[in-house]
Design an enzyme around this catalytic site. Structure first.
Site, PDB file in Angstrom:
ATOM      1  N   SER A 154       0.841  -1.198   0.000  1.00 45.06           N
ATOM      2  CA  SER A 154       0.000   0.000   0.000  1.00 45.06           C
ATOM      3  C   SER A 154       0.878   1.251   0.000  1.00 45.06           C
ATOM      4  CB  SER A 154      -0.905   0.004   1.233  1.00 45.06           C
ATOM      5  OG  SER A 154      -1.438   1.296   1.409  1.00 45.06           O
ATOM      6  N   HIS A 162      -0.920  -1.675  -4.091  1.00 41.38           N
ATOM      7  CA  HIS A 162      -2.278  -1.446  -3.588  1.00 41.38           C
ATOM      8  C   HIS A 162      -2.483   0.064  -3.493  1.00 41.38           C
ATOM      9  CE1 HIS A 162      -5.735  -2.567  -0.925  1.00 41.38           C
ATOM     10  NE2 HIS A 162      -5.437  -1.433  -0.303  1.00 41.38           N
ATOM     11  N   ASP A 179      -4.851   3.019  -2.398  1.00 38.93           N
ATOM     12  CA  ASP A 179      -5.983   3.341  -1.530  1.00 38.93           C
ATOM     13  C   ASP A 179      -6.642   4.631  -1.994  1.00 38.93           C
ATOM     14  OD1 ASP A 179      -6.060   1.272   0.550  1.00 38.93           O
ATOM     15  OD2 ASP A 179      -4.020   1.958   0.990  1.00 38.93           O
ATOM     16  N   MET A 185      -9.409   7.223  -1.515  1.00 39.67           N
ATOM     17  CA  MET A 185     -10.298   7.673  -0.422  1.00 39.67           C
ATOM     18  C   MET A 185     -10.912   9.020  -0.776  1.00 39.67           C
ATOM     19  SD  MET A 185      -7.979   6.759   2.881  1.00 39.67           S
ATOM     20  CE  MET A 185      -7.166   5.167   3.061  1.00 39.67           C
ATOM     21  N   HIS A 190      -8.247   0.066  -4.501  1.00 36.21           N
ATOM     22  CA  HIS A 190      -9.142  -0.170  -3.357  1.00 36.21           C
ATOM     23  C   HIS A 190      -9.994   1.087  -3.192  1.00 36.21           C
ATOM     24  CE1 HIS A 190      -9.419  -0.908   1.313  1.00 36.21           C
ATOM     25  NE2 HIS A 190     -10.594  -0.994   0.710  1.00 36.21           N
ATOM     26  N   MET A 209     -12.362   3.301  -1.607  1.00 39.94           N
ATOM     27  CA  MET A 209     -13.065   3.659  -0.364  1.00 39.94           C
ATOM     28  C   MET A 209     -13.786   4.975  -0.624  1.00 39.94           C
ATOM     29  SD  MET A 209     -10.005   2.566   2.182  1.00 39.94           S
ATOM     30  CE  MET A 209      -8.867   2.581   0.805  1.00 39.94           C
ATOM     31  N   MET A 247     -11.200  -6.054   5.942  1.00 40.25           N
ATOM     32  CA  MET A 247     -10.515  -4.914   6.566  1.00 40.25           C
ATOM     33  C   MET A 247     -10.227  -5.295   8.017  1.00 40.25           C
ATOM     34  SD  MET A 247     -10.056  -2.614   4.275  1.00 40.25           S
ATOM     35  CE  MET A 247      -9.175  -1.583   5.445  1.00 40.25           C
ATOM     36  N   ASP A 252      -6.337  -6.420   5.083  1.00 40.70           N
ATOM     37  CA  ASP A 252      -5.794  -5.071   4.902  1.00 40.70           C
ATOM     38  C   ASP A 252      -5.847  -4.303   6.224  1.00 40.70           C
ATOM     39  OD1 ASP A 252      -5.040  -2.586   4.003  1.00 40.70           O
ATOM     40  OD2 ASP A 252      -6.705  -2.328   2.588  1.00 40.70           O
TER      41      ASP A 252
HETATM   42  C1  DX5 Z   1      -6.514   1.596   5.226  1.00 46.65           C
HETATM   43  C2  DX5 Z   1      -6.006   1.159   3.899  1.00 46.65           C
HETATM   44  C3  DX5 Z   1      -4.827   0.274   3.969  1.00 46.65           C
HETATM   45  C4  DX5 Z   1      -3.625   0.886   4.652  1.00 46.65           C
HETATM   46  C5  DX5 Z   1      -2.856  -0.250   5.259  1.00 46.65           C
HETATM   47  O1  DX5 Z   1      -7.724   2.226   5.044  1.00 46.65           O
HETATM   48  O2  DX5 Z   1      -7.017   0.481   3.164  1.00 46.65           O
HETATM   49  O3  DX5 Z   1      -4.487  -0.257   2.708  1.00 46.65           O
HETATM   50  O4  DX5 Z   1      -2.803   1.627   3.810  1.00 46.65           O
HETATM   51  O5  DX5 Z   1      -1.814   0.268   6.001  1.00 46.65           O
HETATM   52  P1  DX5 Z   1      -1.086  -0.549   7.149  1.00 46.65           P
HETATM   53  O6  DX5 Z   1      -0.622  -1.837   6.548  1.00 46.65           O
HETATM   54  O7  DX5 Z   1       0.044   0.358   7.544  1.00 46.65           O
HETATM   55  O8  DX5 Z   1      -2.069  -0.779   8.246  1.00 46.65           O
HETATM   56 ZN    ZN Z   2      -6.417  -0.565   1.337  1.00 46.66          ZN
END
Ligand code: DX5
Ligand code: ZN
Length: 215
Positions: free
Chosen positions: A7, A31, A33, A35, A64, A66, A135, A173
């Site tokens: 990520s 990955h 993210d 958001m 991903h 979100m 999650m 994740d």
């Molecule tokens: C959180 C994300 C993850 C995050 C994971 O909302 O979806 O992908 O970046 O980070 P770590 O592995 O540091 O918890």
């Molecule tokens: Zn993620």
């Protein structure tokens, strides 16, 4: 062998290309993210980021999403280079339609669920998905702690997969690191999404060695 999905939220974004280069021998995919500051309390990456990544890497990229209304973004993320799209059960009114739409665009379709969302909400979609992303933290930020009750959820999903002969992948994740990676894989996890666990891990080479114990 378990797949390590890095990520980039936890990378030093001022040097993203160098960061990916630094960890590339220890990871299998990237990955991303996405958001929207609405579904989750943080704002991150859009289409330009995946275009940027595609200028220097051929690795698989998981978008991903979100975001509220993920349907609106699926096609463009795939066109820009996502090989997998992960959508949240909580954001889709017509989850089956969205899953089929992702697959029709030749990408892998994964469905994510938040820690408080029960597995039972996925029962009818399981035959159609390429994977389920559990999650293991509340989505929004890297560097949070793995929520212990997620172990039961992971084990339960592995059992459901086995009992029904399903072939979907299980991904986790949030809060994954050298300390719990092997145990997760032993419990049926195929894909470990890791932010801090990759980009801020002083013992990154150890991770592969640890995981090889399960082969
Ligand atoms: C959180 C994300 C993850 C995050 C994971 O909302 O979806 O992908 O970046 O980070 P770590 O592995 O540091 O918890
Ligand atoms: Zn993620």
């Amino acid at each position: 062998m378990a797949v390590i999905s890095a990520s980039i939220l936890a990378a030093d974004l001022a040097h993203l290309k160098d960061e990916v280069e630094r960890v590339k021998d220890y990871i299998d995919e990237i990955h991303l993210d996405v958001m929207d500051g609405h579904f989750v309390p943080n704002l991150t990456f859009g289409y330009p980021m995946i275009e940027g990544l595609r200028k220097f890497t051929n690795m698989p990229i998981d978008a991903h999403l979100m975001v509220t209304n993920p349907d609106f973004h699926i096609k463009l993320f795939i066109e820009k280079g996502a090989t997998r799209v992960t959508i949240h059960q909580e954001t889709c009114y017509h989850l089956h339609r969205s899953v089929e739409y992702i697959k029709s665009l030749s990408a892998e379709a994964f469905v994510a669920i938040n820690p408080a969302t029960p597995l039972s909400t996925l029962e009818e979609i399981l035959p159609y998905v390429d994977g389920i992303l559990i999650m293991t933290v509340n989505p929004g930020f890297s560097g949070q702690k793995f929520i212990p009750s997620m172990w039961t959820k992971i084990k339960k999903l592995s059992e459901i997969r086995k009992d029904n002969g399903y072939k979907f992948k299980i991904a986790v994740d949030g809060g994954v690191g050298n300390e719990n990676a092997l145990e997760l894989v032993k419990n049926g996890v195929d894909i470990l999404v890791m932010g801090y666990g990759v980009f801020r891990n002083p013992n990154l080479p150890e991770l592969r060695k640890l995981l090889s114990k399960n082969e």
